[in-house]
Design an enzyme around this catalytic site. Structure first.
Site, PDB file in Angstrom:
ATOM      1  N   GLU A   1       4.347   3.989   5.966  1.00  0.00           N
ATOM      2  CA  GLU A   1       3.181   3.478   5.877  1.00  0.00           C
ATOM      3  C   GLU A   1       2.038   4.011   4.908  1.00  0.00           C
ATOM      4  OE1 GLU A   1       1.391   0.844   5.701  1.00  0.00           O
ATOM      5  OE2 GLU A   1       1.602  -0.358   7.510  1.00  0.00           O
TER       6      GLU A   1
ATOM      7  N   GLY B   1       0.800  -1.229  -0.089  1.00  0.00           N
ATOM      8  CA  GLY B   1      -0.107  -0.065  -0.022  1.00  0.00           C
ATOM      9  C   GLY B   1       0.823   1.168  -0.103  1.00  0.00           C
TER      10      GLY B   1
ATOM     11  N   PHE C   1     -13.547   3.501   5.542  1.00  0.00           N
ATOM     12  CA  PHE C   1     -12.754   2.817   4.579  1.00  0.00           C
ATOM     13  C   PHE C   1     -12.390   3.635   3.488  1.00  0.00           C
ATOM     14  CE2 PHE C   1     -11.636  -0.116   1.159  1.00  0.00           C
ATOM     15  CZ  PHE C   1     -10.827  -1.125   1.820  1.00  0.00           C
TER      16      PHE C   1
ATOM     17  N   LYS D   1      -5.785   6.583  11.506  1.00  0.00           N
ATOM     18  CA  LYS D   1      -7.175   6.699  11.925  1.00  0.00           C
ATOM     19  C   LYS D   1      -7.120   6.573  13.621  1.00  0.00           C
ATOM     20  CE  LYS D   1      -9.279   4.078   8.267  1.00  0.00           C
ATOM     21  NZ  LYS D   1      -9.992   2.715   7.819  1.00  0.00           N
TER      22      LYS D   1
ATOM     23  N   ARG E   1      -5.658   0.884  -6.339  1.00  0.00           N
ATOM     24  CA  ARG E   1      -4.477   1.396  -5.916  1.00  0.00           C
ATOM     25  C   ARG E   1      -3.823   2.423  -7.014  1.00  0.00           C
ATOM     26  NH1 ARG E   1      -2.351  -2.022  -1.877  1.00  0.00           N
ATOM     27  NH2 ARG E   1      -2.613  -4.141  -2.070  1.00  0.00           N
TER      28      ARG E   1
ATOM     29  N   ASP F   1      -4.247   2.015  11.093  1.00  0.00           N
ATOM     30  CA  ASP F   1      -5.724   1.692  11.640  1.00  0.00           C
ATOM     31  C   ASP F   1      -5.648   1.352  13.191  1.00  0.00           C
ATOM     32  OD1 ASP F   1      -8.380   1.329  11.350  1.00  0.00           O
ATOM     33  OD2 ASP F   1      -8.147  -0.546  10.255  1.00  0.00           O
TER      34      ASP F   1
END
Ligand code: 5GP
Length: 181
Positions: free
Chosen positions: A102, A48, A156, A134, A169, A106
């Site tokens: 990162e 990611g 999300f 988050k 992505r 989360d």
């Protein structure tokens, strides 16, 4: 508002490319200032973070290096705190100043384990930058990123490297799942 449909769900634009670019360059400026005189090693967490890492790294003016890891899904590691690596670290980290990159923090579980592992292996310092954070989901306070692009609600998101079942992505903006109401 611009929206996209991915895997049959509708997502609305949350951060434009322009807003993302501003966020990324501001994070880079902070890192450049804080690490003046040092030669940090960036560790990009695949998959990611690859787009954020690419954009961020272009703004780093330090004599920095970058390497990549892929961490295995964290199920089952909550009690041990160990993180399995699908793509392991390729370079020694002993006595290095590490900055982990990162895409999103989360619960913080993945980073909690990884940061501990880097410290155990003798890194001189370990800090974390995450494009998104988050705060309302966080369960592991030691995984709070020092360099946060943007704190967001517990919703999300996808795009800018973040996927929904491996799709999305490549979207250059960030999108948030449209809520039912
Ligand atoms: P944590 O270990 O902090 O709970 O989870 C971090 C990982 O969960 C991220 O690297 C990412 O893969 C995934 N994740 C958490 N929230 C989201 C989200 O809103 N969108 C996407 N695409 N992935 C997320």
């Amino acid at each position: 508002m611009q929206s996209v449909t991915v895997n049959n769900l509708i997502f609305d634009e949350y951060l434009s490319q322009r807003e993302i670019a501003t966020i990324v360059s501001e994070v880079a400026e902070r890192i450049n200032a804080d690490y003046a005189g040092r030669e940090p090693l960036f560790i990009c967490v695949l998959n990611g973070a690859f787009i954020y890492a690419s954009d961020l790294f272009k703004h780093i003016t330090l004599p920095a290096e970058i390497t990549f890891v892929r961490l295995k899904s964290y199920e089952g590691t909550a009690t041990t705190g160990t993180v399995n690596m699908l793509i392991p670290l390729q370079v020694p980290i002993k006595d290095r100043d590490i900055i982990v990159i990162e895409d999103i923090v989360d619960t913080g579980l993945t980073m909690h384990g990884f940061i501990q592992q880097l410290k155990d292996e003798g890194a001189r310092s370990v800090e974390l930058t995450s494009f998104l954070f988050k705060p309302d989901s966080l369960q592991f306070p030691d995984a709070t990123p020092k360099y946060i692009g943007k704190s967001i609600p517990t919703k999300f998101v996808l795009g800018y490297g973040l996927d929904f079942d491996e799709k999305g992505r490549n979207l250059p903006s960030l999108y948030v799942l449209r809520s039912e109401e």
